[in-house]
Each structure stands twice: as C-alpha cells, then as structure tokens.
Design a protein around this motif. Structure first.
Motif, short mmCIF file in Angstrom:
data_model
loop_
_atom_site.label_atom_id
_atom_site.label_comp_id
_atom_site.label_asym_id
_atom_site.label_seq_id
_atom_site.Cartn_x
_atom_site.Cartn_y
_atom_site.Cartn_z
N THR A 106 11.10 37.61 50.96
CA THR A 106 9.97 38.34 50.36
C THR A 106 10.46 39.35 49.34
O THR A 106 9.89 39.47 48.24
N LEU A 107 11.51 40.09 49.68
CA LEU A 107 12.03 41.11 48.75
C LEU A 107 12.46 40.48 47.43
O LEU A 107 12.22 41.05 46.35
N LEU A 108 13.08 39.33 47.51
CA LEU A 108 13.62 38.70 46.30
C LEU A 108 12.56 37.90 45.54
O LEU A 108 12.64 37.76 44.32
N SER A 109 11.57 37.40 46.24
CA SER A 109 10.55 36.57 45.58
C SER A 109 9.63 37.39 44.68
O SER A 109 8.90 36.83 43.87
N ILE A 152 13.61 48.67 40.79
CA ILE A 152 14.77 47.78 40.62
C ILE A 152 16.01 48.41 41.26
O ILE A 152 16.79 47.72 41.95
N SER A 153 16.18 49.72 41.05
CA SER A 153 17.36 50.40 41.60
C SER A 153 17.37 50.32 43.12
O SER A 153 18.42 50.08 43.74
N ARG A 154 16.20 50.50 43.73
CA ARG A 154 16.15 50.45 45.20
C ARG A 154 16.50 49.06 45.72
O ARG A 154 17.14 48.92 46.78
N LEU A 155 16.09 48.03 45.02
CA LEU A 155 16.47 46.67 45.42
C LEU A 155 17.98 46.49 45.31
O LEU A 155 18.62 45.93 46.21
N ILE A 156 18.57 46.97 44.22
CA ILE A 156 20.02 46.87 44.05
C ILE A 156 20.73 47.67 45.14
O ILE A 156 21.74 47.21 45.72
N PHE A 157 20.25 48.89 45.44
CA PHE A 157 20.83 49.68 46.52
C PHE A 157 20.85 48.87 47.81
O PHE A 157 21.86 48.83 48.54
N ALA A 158 19.71 48.25 48.12
CA ALA A 158 19.59 47.50 49.37
C ALA A 158 20.55 46.32 49.40
O ALA A 158 21.25 46.07 50.40
#
Length: 1029
Positions: free
Chosen positions: A853-856, A867-873
C-alpha cells in the motif's frame, strides 16, 4: 384572554425599579417565579397594553417580555429548561402586530416590540409562522388607522431585515414575502407621495427601509421585472428631487442645525432613497446580472446623473450632507460609464473646482472640533462608521477619477489640476477668483496632490519635478502656524517622502519637520504624523516613547495601525519597549472590546470596534515576534494571558484566531514552558472534547477567576471550528514539553498524552458525521509531531498509533489526501522503530499488504515531506537484520523508485525556490504601491466589498513549528544507505541498484551531488541565523 394575577405582576415590576437594591432583588425574584408559570408572556402583553399604567411599568413589562421570550421561545437547551407552550406561542404570533399598533406612538415601547418581532421572526418564520405573510397582506390592504398601517410596515421591515444578509435556502422565504407585499407597498408609496407631509413621510421612510433590506444584498425575483424597477426608480427620483420647505432650505453653518435637518422626513427619506438607488448602481458591476445592469444603465443612468449634477452645483440652497455624499458617489460611478462620462466631459472643470475641492475642504464643524475636542476630530477621521458618511472621501474619489480623464481637446486633467495648484501656491491667489487663497482650500488642494500620488508617479515629466514641488510648497508647511496645514504636510510626505531626493538637505529638512511635529502642541498633528515613518529611524527611540504617551492620551486605531507598521519595519529596535507597548495596546484592545460588547446595535460601530481590536492584536503579534530575551516573554505573560482568556470565552470568540496565534507565538518563542502556558494545553483539548456537565471546576485549587470561567465554558465543547488555528500550539506543546508532556496529568487527573488522543478521536467523530475531511487530515499530523519529537520514548504508543492509521486506511470512500496523511504517520512509525512496527504488523500477518500500500501510492506523494517520510521508512527497513520479504522481492523496483523519489524532491525544491524569487521580486517592485494601498484601504467606504487589512499576514503565526527532522535530508540518508549496503550487504545493494539504466545511475549521482550542495548551503544559512540571534 386568561392571564396571571396582573396586580401581583405589576407590583413585582414596580419593585424592579425601586430605590433600594433589596427592592430590585425582590421584584426580580417574583418575576422569575412567575416566568416559570403558564401565561406569563400573555400577562406582560396585557400590562404593556394598559395605557392607564405608569410609563415605567409598561416599559419594564415590555423589557421583561422581550428578555423572557428570548430565553424561552426556542427549543429546549438542556433538561429542565422552560419553553413557552405552543398555545401561548400561537396567541402571541396572532396578536403581536396589533399589540405593536396599540403602543406605537410611545417610542420606547415601539422599539422594544420591534426588536422582539425581529427575534420571533428569526426563530419561527416561515416554518412555525407560515401565516405571517397573509397577516401582513391583510393588514396592508385593510388597515383601519394610521397606527395599524405603521405597525404592519414595521413588522414587514423587521422580517425583511432578518433575511437581509442570508443566502441560498435561508433566503428563500423572502421571495414570496416580497412578491405578496411589494405591489401593495407600491400603491401605498404612490398615495403618500401625492400628499407628502411629515405623517406620510414617516411611513415612506419605513417603506424605503423595507426595500433596502429586501434588495441590498441580492435582488429578489419580483424586482428583476423591468416594470417593477420602473416604479421604484420613479419613487426614488421623486423623493430625491422633492422640494424642500423654506425653513429647511436656507444656508446654515450651524452643525447642530444641520444635524436636526438631516433627521427631518424630507432629508431622511432622500437619504434612504439614495441608499436604495445606490444598491442598484452597484449591480452594474455584477457579471451574472448583466442584462439587468444594462437596462439600469441605459434607462436611468443619465437621468439620475443630471439630477445629482444639479444638486451638487446648486448654490442657491442648503443640500443635506447625506444627499451630497450619494450624489458624489453617483457622479464617480458615472465617469465609468460611456453614456454618462461623455456628457460630463464638458463639465470637468466645474466638477473639480466647484464640487470636489469645496466638498474636500474642512468645515466649520471640523475647525470647532479641532480646537475644542481634538479627540473627537481624530475619531471622525478614523472611525469607519463616521468616515463612511463623510462627503470628503467620495469628493476625493471624484477628483482622482476626473484627473485620469482627458478633456474635449485631449488634455490630461491631471496636468491641468497640478498647474492650477502650482499657480495658486506660487501667487497665494485663487486663479478662479484672483482673491487670496483660502487656507481651507489650500489644505484641500494639498490633499488632492497627496491622493494623486499613483497617477503622478506614472508620468515622468511630472515625477521629475516632484522634489521641487515638495521643496517649495510642502516642506514650508511643517512650520505653518495653522495646525491642519502642518498635519497635511505630514500626510503628503507619507506619500512622497520615499522619492529619491537629489538635494540631501531636503531630507534633513523633512526629518526636522517631522521630528518637530511629533512634539506638536496640537494632538491631531501628532496623530497624523505617526504615518510618516520612512524618515524617522534616527529618531526611533524618541518616537516610541511618544507613541506610549499618545496611547495614554487617546484610544485611536490609526495610532495602533501605525505602531504595527513601525514594529514591522523596525523589529530589532523595539525590544527595549516591548513590555510597555504591549501593555498599552492590550489596554486599548480591552477598551475596543468593551465598546463592541456594549454596542447599541449599530453594526457599523460594532464592526469598527472589532476591526480596531484585531489591529491591536496584530500589533502585539509583531511585538512578540521581535527578537526578545527569554525573560521578556515571562514578563509579558500578565499582558498576554488576559487576552487569550477573553478570546476563549463566548463574548470574546471573535478574536479567537488572533489569540491562538499569539499563544502559538509564545509557545514557539519560549525554550521552557511556564505553568501559565501549560494551563492552556488542557483547555484547548477540553474546548473540543468537552467536560461533563456535572464537573465542579470551582473545586480545583489555585486557579484565577478567569481560568475558572474558561474551564466552565469547556462544558459546551464548542471549539471544533478552530481546529486549524490550534494545530501549531499542539505541535509546540509536544516539542517544548519534553518529559512533562509524556508524564504530566492535568487538573482533573487526565494525562496529557490521553488528552491528545481523545482530541484527535473527537475531531474524527465530528467529521465522520459531516462530509469534510479537512479537520481529520490536519489533526492526524499531530501524531507525526508526537513521533518525531520523542524518539525511543513512546514505544508503548506506537501500536495504538499504527492501529489508528490501519483503521483509517481501511475506510471506504476516503480521498487520497486522507490516505496520504495516514500513510505519512505510518511511515513515521517505521522511521521511529522499524523492528517494533514490523513485529506488530507480522503479528497481524499484514506486513506485505501494508508495504504494498505504501509503495502503490507513489503518484500521490506530491509534497517533499511526504516523499521524505517514505524514504526515511524504506531506509530504516533496509537497515534491519531481517528485511521484510516484500522489500527483498521488489528490490529492483525500489531501487528505481529511489531515483524517481529523489528526482521529485529536487524538482519540488526548485519550484519552491522559483516561487520565492518571483514573490520577492514582486514585493520589491510593488513595495511602495502596497504601502499606499494599505493606507488607502483603511479609508474605504461602505461600498467596498473587501477587507484585506490583515490577509497577507493571516497565517504567519498559526504554523510556527520547527520539525526535528528539518536537519535531515532524505536524499543524503538514501546515500548513507547505499554506502552502508555496499560495505555490509553487497548482495542487497546489487538487488536494489543493478537494474538501473545508465541514465538512472547518472540521475542518482546528480541528485546526491545536488542534495549535498543544497545541504551545505542550508547549514551555512542556519549557522548565520544562530549567530544573528
């Protein structure tokens, strides 16, 4: 008609205005007891009707009747609340108009009944009072006396007034009311104008007010018929041109006599006819009424233009100031229409020199006030409700509009006017009469030059000679013995003082003149001077001291506005005076609030007081935003807290936005929060989630009376509409609170942590019952602040937060924005403790599903922080000993995703930088124009539809918050992951990045290089900012 014991009620009413407080208390107690019994309202109606009773008894009865029905007419507010029974309500609705008629000649009774009818209509019509329209129609058709007709008209007026500013469905009841009654009103006004006298004029006034209320905001369907329009336009023209009795037509300079004449039926009705006609004029500019506007322009514009031109150029008799004001406005609008402008072209000179300039001149009344009551003089300049009806302002507008035109020979009227002014100033003679130049006319001509600043600065040939004009004709006025000319010199230099002076001595002379005026013996000069700021920096400390003294002498909005500008422009210099200035402004704020709360129903006065009070708070915000020492904020708490306390109550809620911004500023600026600041954290929560009604807040120890009142008000859980303004404060409480926030309980024993979750849940519940997700999205971000400010300290809360986001993501019919804000929280949970979150998701067997779900949602990551929070995760997950299977399987795709995400971040930064540069360029280019426009905005009349005094600053303070993650660059964190994997896990590194194309590899390298450069530059700027502090 059955009633209570009237004798007992009359006795109780008499006691309420007795000589002793004991008598008053006894009377009020008896009335309260009687009010809880049936027939109380009917009985009071009976007493008011009884003309044998003393006036005070009847007045007391009608006041108590109005107060009682206001409290007990509507729906039950809480268990045990008494409500008038339906039978009594029906009887009151059936008889109230006749009751008004029977006492209509007694003004105090009439006004109370009118107010009561207004309130009953607002509650009951049309749902519970559908027969009102028919009642009014019957009474307008079959009235048997003057009083019957008058009462029906007053009721109709109040009914229209209720709907005056309503829109859409709320306004619909007005349509059948207008359609049923306006034909009757037309017949009545026609009849009254045929025999126009004081008695019939009184009824004409009410009819004109009915028309005004019904048509002021939106045109009813009935009035879109051109035949109906023709009738009313004829009525207006007949009333405006009605001959004036000789005793009201002679010239007078007596201000009291002028005021008396304005109240006579002749001039009052001219005013209301003009006001209603003016509403039609404004519709020329409404796009969706183009056909209507064209009909008005083509059919009536010329006729009214000729009428008003005749009024303004008629020097044979007295003309009412309000009539002249509307005439000036009409001619101003006429210059914007082709058919009327062409006819006026031949009369431009007369309009300037015989109409505009004379109307701009100070009057004998102005001179009298200047000398004997300077505070009232200043108030009349700055008070919107008074300056709105000052004909000087539309005369000024007319002058500006004419100066943009060319005469029949193609000559620009601006050039002609300036030539006239120069000739007059050089010779000290009036070129029109060859007589000595009157000082009042000289002041008006200087004002004309002042207000034409924008036109003059656009013409190079005039602009080049500006310094000479200022040197020769304006600078000397600083030394003029006549006070109003010194004041006007200050005004002119406020507009022209920023030009580039070739002769530097002129700057010195201007500063000297301004400095001298700061200490002027005449108060209006000192007040006017406060707007001339550009040349006063060298004298700033002295100026601030004088401001403080002025605020001791007079409460004036212009002083506060000017002070706000000084604080804005000289932020660093005002710190030594911060406490004194804020304390004085807070006192003025309270005075304006008292004025607003004690208003007599005049909406203009109330609105002006509210505007002035908001200006005070804006000035205080600017002071707080100055670079003050930490102890200064503690010293300011006794000044600031009463403002916040007031704004968080029902009577002060008009200022809650500003107060919340002030609170957030205090929180943001303070390194450690004081007990006084901590008090507001639970208050903000309880304003939303509410307190149980049975809570005894007075059982708490150590609170002030204001704090008890705030907590008592929390029982109404009334604050959900102010969630946006609270967000910054909640974030700063979390950030500045430290361990206190995690461990502290409030005065009721509830933990701060539990309050924030209850707060968020309450907002979600409120939003689920509505249709707007905005508040849900905003409060969810509070969880991000909680996570990022307590790394390693809230493990016990992470499962609760994850469950909350999972529940939200599972909801149907939610927008992508709603999903993204919850995904952002989930990404932050992973950043906080990836192992903890992975274990928790594994226990639910949904790890792969959530990661998918996060990536879709990639295309919905539209902002850098998302975007930064996704990269952090992702970086955290790839650093785990046991990487989730889904990430291992999708590694090659995620490597490409890293390239796309880092590229998107840099693109967003470039867009933001470009926007900032464009905004800065526009600000520099338009700085002078904006300042002038702001000053002009302060003097707009009631025709203006915008009020932008503070729009530019609206959100400056609400979102003050420094995220701890601002120091981290997501692209550099990604680079760190790459370097780590190259060394420690080459196989995973290969899985992630071996499938990148040559172009993607080059893009990744470029992104990392650019991010490093940006980060280095950002760190330099941050270090410099710290040094500056």
């Amino acid at each position: 008609m059955q009633t209570q014991d009237l004798g007992q009620l009359i006795n109780a009413l008499q006691l309420t205005y007795g000589a002793s407080q004991e008598s008053v208390n006894s009377g009020e107690a008896l009335l309260k007891q009687a009010s809880m019994q049936p027939l109380y309202a009917i009985s009071l109606l009976k007493i008011v009707d009884d003309q044998t009773q003393q006036d005070l008894v009847r007045q007391s009865a009608v006041v108590n009747l109005k107060t009682f029905l206001e409290k007990h007419w509507g729906e039950k507010k809480e268990p045990g609340h008494y409500v008038v029974n339906p039978e009594e309500k029906a009887l009151i609705r059936a008889t109230i108009i006749d009751a008004l008629a029977r006492c209509i000649q007694v003004k105090k009774l009439r006004s109370q009944y009118e107010d009561l009818i207004y309130k009953l209509v607002a509650i009951d019509f049309p749902k519970d009072w559908p027969q009102l329209v028919q009642q009014l129609v019957i009474k307008l058709q079959n009235y048997t006396s003057y009083e019957d007709l008058w009462s029906a008209l007053l009721t109709l007026r109040r009914t229209c007034e209720v709907h005056q500013f309503l829109l859409d469905n709320d306004r619909k009841p007005l349509e059948p009311l207008v359609a049923s009654t306006f034909p009757l009103l037309e017949a009545l006004i026609q009849k009254f104008l045929e025999n126009y006298n004081e008695q019939s004029g009184q009824l004409v006034k009410v009819i004109l007010k009915i028309f005004h209320h019904a048509t002021h905001l939106l045109m009813p369907i009935y009035m879109r018929d051109f035949n109906a329009v023709a009738k009313w336009m004829l009525f207006f023209k007949t009333i405006i041109s009605a001959p004036t009795p000789p005793e009201l037509a002679s010239f007078t300079q007596d201000s009291e006599e002028e005021t008396r004449r304005e109240k006579t039926y002749i001039w009052t009705n001219k005013k209301w006819a003009n006001s209603s006609r003016n509403s039609q004029t404004k519709r020329w500019l409404i796009p969706d009424m183009a056909d209507f506007a064209e009909h008005i322009k083509s059919t009536y514009a010329i006729g009214f233009m000729e009428l008003f031109y005749k009024i303004l150029t008629d020097n044979t008799q007295f003309q009412g100031p309000r009539t002249c004001l509307f005439a000036l406005k009409y001619l101003y609008y006429s210059l914007k229409l082709d058919n009327t402008k062409e006819l006026l072209k031949a009369h431009y000179d007369k309009l300037i020199y015989h109409v505009a300039i004379p109307k701009m001149q100070l009057t004998p009344r102005d001179d009298e006030l200047w000398k004997n009551d300077p505070e009232e003089y200043i108030k009349r300049l700055d008070d919107f409700s008074l300056s709105t009806y000052n004909m000087k302002n539309p005369a000024n507008d007319l002058l500006q509009e004419i100066c943009q035109q060319t005469d029949a020979n193609g000559n620009l009227m601006l050039i002609q006017f300036l030539t006239y002014c120069q000739n007059a100033f050089n010779s000290n003679l009036d070129p029109l009469t060859n007589q000595p130049l009157n000082l009042l006319k000289k002041e008006a001509l200087l004002w004309g030059i002042e207000c034409l600043v924008h036109q003059i600065q656009k013409i190079d040939v005039i602009k080049e000679g500006l310094e000479q004009i200022l040197e020769k004709h304006i600078l000397p006025e600083f030394q003029n013995p006549v006070g109003f000319l010194r004041a006007r010199a200050c005004h002119v230099f406020n507009e022209y003082g920023t030009i580039e002076f070739k002769n530097k001595q002129n700057i010195q002379l201007a500063v000297q003149g301004i400095s001298k005026c700061i200490l002027d013996k005449e108060l209006p000069v000192r007040v006017q001077l406060q707007q001339s700021q550009d040349l006063i920096r060298p004298q700033l400390s002295q100026v601030l001291e004088i401001y403080i003294k002025l605020m001791d002498l007079i409460d004036n909005e212009r002083i506060v506005r000017s002070l706000e500008e000084i604080v804005k422009n000289f932020t660093n210099e005002i710190t030594p005076y911060a406490h004194q200035l804020a304390a004085h402004i807070a006192t003025i704020f309270q005075k304006y609030c008292n004025k607003q709360n004690q208003g007599d129903g005049d909406s203009d006065d109330d609105g002006e007081a509210e505007l002035a009070a908001s200006g005070c708070l804006e000035a205080i915000k600017r002071i707080l935003n100055a670079p003050l020492q930490q102890e200064s904020y503690v010293q300011l708490e006794p000044v600031i807290f009463p403002i916040i306390n007031f704004a968080l109550t029902e009577s002060g809620c008009d200022f809650i936005n500003e107060a919340l911004e002030i609170l957030n500023l205090m929180l943001y600026k303070k390194k450690q929060l004081t007990p006084g600041l901590w008090f507001y954290y639970p208050v903000l929560c309880y304003i939303i989630i509410g307190l149980p009604q049975e809570t005894n807040v007075y059982a708490l120890q150590g609170l002030t009376e204001e704090q008890y009142i705030l907590l008592e008000g929390c029982k109404k859980d009334w604050g959900s509409e102010f969630v946006t303004q609270m967000l910054g404060s909640f974030r700063n409480y979390i950030q500045k609170g430290g361990s206190t926030f995690l461990t502290q309980n409030d005065f009721f024993g509830n933990s701060f942590i539990s309050l924030i979750f209850r707060f968020i849940q309450k907002i979600y519940t409120i939003a689920e019952n509505g249709s707007d997700e905005t508040d849900q999205n905003q409060v969810t971000t509070i969880l991000i602040a909680l996570i990022e400010n307590f790394p390693g300290q809230i493990d016990n809360l992470i499962p609760q937060i994850v469950d909350f986001t999972l529940l939200n993501l599972s909801k149907e019919k939610k927008t992508n924005k709603f999903k993204m804000v919850n995904i952002g929280v989930l990404n932050m949970c992973i950043w906080y403790n990836p192992q903890l979150v992975q274990n928790y998701l594994n226990s639910k067997a949904i790890t792969d599903q959530i990661l998918q779900t996060l990536l879709s949602m990639e295309k919905h990551y539209k902002y850098e922080w998302d975007i930064s929070r996704l990269i952090f995760a992702l970086c955290q997950l790839y650093s785990l000993p046991q990487i989730p299977n889904y990430l291992l399987t999708a590694s090659s795709e995620i490597g490409k995703l890293f390239v796309r995400l880092s590229t998107k971040i840099l693109e967003l930064r470039e867009e933001e930088e470009s926007c900032e540069q464009e905004d800065q360029a526009e600000e520099e280019e338009d700085d002078q124009k904006k300042l002038a426009d702001k000053i002009q905005d302060l003097e707009q009349d009631e025709e203006d539809d915008e009020d932008d005094d503070y729009d530019d600053e609206e959100d400056d303070y609400a979102e003050l918050y420094d995220s701890p993650l601002e120091d981290y660059d997501a692209i550099l964190l990604m680079e760190k992951l790459i370097l780590t994997l190259q060394q420690s896990n080459p196989q995973l590194y290969t899985g992630l990045f071996s499938q990148l194309t040559q172009q993607e590899q080059e893009q990744m390298t470029k992104n990392i290089k650019e991010a490093k450069e940006q980060y280095d530059e950002w760190m330099k700027q941050k270090q410099q900012q710290q040094l500056n502090k």
